[in-house]
Design an enzyme around this catalytic site. Structure first.
Site, short mmCIF file in Angstrom:
data_model
loop_
_atom_site.label_atom_id
_atom_site.label_comp_id
_atom_site.label_asym_id
_atom_site.label_seq_id
_atom_site.Cartn_x
_atom_site.Cartn_y
_atom_site.Cartn_z
N GLU A 169 -5.98 -5.18 -2.15
CA GLU A 169 -6.90 -4.28 -2.85
C GLU A 169 -7.79 -5.04 -3.83
O GLU A 169 -8.87 -4.57 -4.18
CB GLU A 169 -6.13 -3.17 -3.58
N HIS A 203 -1.40 -1.20 4.64
CA HIS A 203 -2.30 -2.28 4.21
C HIS A 203 -2.04 -3.57 5.02
O HIS A 203 -2.93 -4.39 5.20
CB HIS A 203 -2.08 -2.63 2.74
N1 DGL Z 1 -0.48 1.69 2.24
C1 DGL Z 1 0.61 2.33 1.67
C2 DGL Z 1 1.90 2.19 2.44
O1 DGL Z 1 1.82 2.18 3.65
C3 DGL Z 1 0.75 2.28 0.15
C4 DGL Z 1 0.72 0.98 -0.49
C5 DGL Z 1 0.78 1.13 -1.99
O2 DGL Z 1 -0.07 1.84 -2.54
O3 DGL Z 1 1.70 0.57 -2.60
O4 DGL Z 1 2.97 2.17 1.91
#
Ligand code: DGL
Length: 281
Positions: A169, A203
């Site tokens: 991010e 992510h």
């Molecule tokens: N992308 C998310 C997941 O699959 C959240 C990541 C986060 O905000 O810590 O867990």
């Protein structure tokens, strides 16, 4: 009016009266866009709404109660926008809030990002698989729990990797720092002997190339594609005839709009659409 003519007009009338179905997706930030992208490839004709809860990012370090609260508000928002299928494009929310959401919104169809991957693992020849996940996802033990229901031959070892989401991010993808951090995680002794890696956070598919550079002989499981294939299969089984046949487009919302987020969405996913702000309470 001829019979053929009447049938044609009736068809048009029926179509205009039928609801246009929309798919809503949400995540804490950019990660769910990996799922959106995979979904766009298989269901481009379906209108979609994406919500990134940037105000509360990262979800992975929050309590289950907090993640449930955010998720309930987002799903209500997506429902009000006309979505009747919700893809929980976040592992942390799938693990912490999936069951609560299904109970709270019985008229909506939910797809979480854990079950399709677990089913694919259970149907594979894998022996030992490494799961990278947020603290919330690993803490929940939902992956091993659901896998144990379907298979007793695949061993799953889970590793919390909380530094990866902030690195992505904050735009450090492809940097030396990202490589060092990923190398540190992948060299974890518990991962010794794994044949595949599950990116247990939406992510992480963005780290595929880097992970394959670090662990050359280990297969990277394409989780977003597996999830998208399951959504498509279900969608097609519903014979939703009234959908436009052209590319339908996506509306993008965030809870907190920043230049850096939009720049990153553009640079990483080529999204140049306008992001609207929707603060939910
Ligand atoms: N992308 C998310 C997941 O699959 C959240 C990541 C986060 O905000 O810590 O867990």
């Amino acid at each position: 009016m001829s019979k053929a003519h009447g049938g044609f007009l009736f068809g048009i009338l029926r179509r205009s009266m039928e609801k246009i179905h929309k798919i809503g997706l949400f995540d804490s930030g950019l990660g769910g866009l990996t799922v959106l992208k995979a979904l766009e490839d298989v269901l481009p004709q379906v209108p979609k709404i994406y919500y990134g809860d940037t105000l509360h990012l990262p979800y992975g370090d929050k309590s289950d109660e907090a993640i449930i609260g955010y998720s309930l508000r987002i799903v209500e928002f997506l429902r009000q926008q006309g979505c009747d299928v919700i893809v929980i494009a976040c592992n942390s929310a799938s693990a912490a809030a999936g069951a609560v959401l299904e109970q709270a919104f019985p008229s909506l169809r939910f797809v979480n990002v854990i079950d399709p991957v677990v089913e694919a693992l259970a149907n594979s020849n894998e022996k030992k698989v490494g799961l990278l996940g947020t603290r919330a996802t690993v803490r929940s033990e939902e992956y091993p729990r659901r896998l144990s229901v379907l298979s007793n031959t695949v061993e799953l070892v889970s590793l919390p990797t909380p530094l990866l989401v902030p690195l992505i991010e904050d735009g450090f993808l492809g940097s030396d720092i990202a490589e060092q951090v990923l190398r540190h995680y992948l060299n974890s002794p518990s991962f010794h002997g794994i044949s595949s890696i599950v990116p247990g956070c939406t992510h992480y598919p963005l780290l595929k190339e880097l992970a394959q550079k670090v662990l050359k002989d280990v297969r990277w499981i394409d989780a977003p594609e597996i999830v998208a294939a399951q959504v498509m299969q279900w969608w097609n089984s519903q014979s939703r005839l009234n959908q436009p046949t052209e590319h339908a487009g996506t509306q993008f919302f965030v809870s907190d709009k920043t230049e850096s987020f939009m720049d990153l969405a553009q640079a990483t996913f080529g999204i140049s659409a306008t992001w609207e702000t929707a603060v939910l309470s």
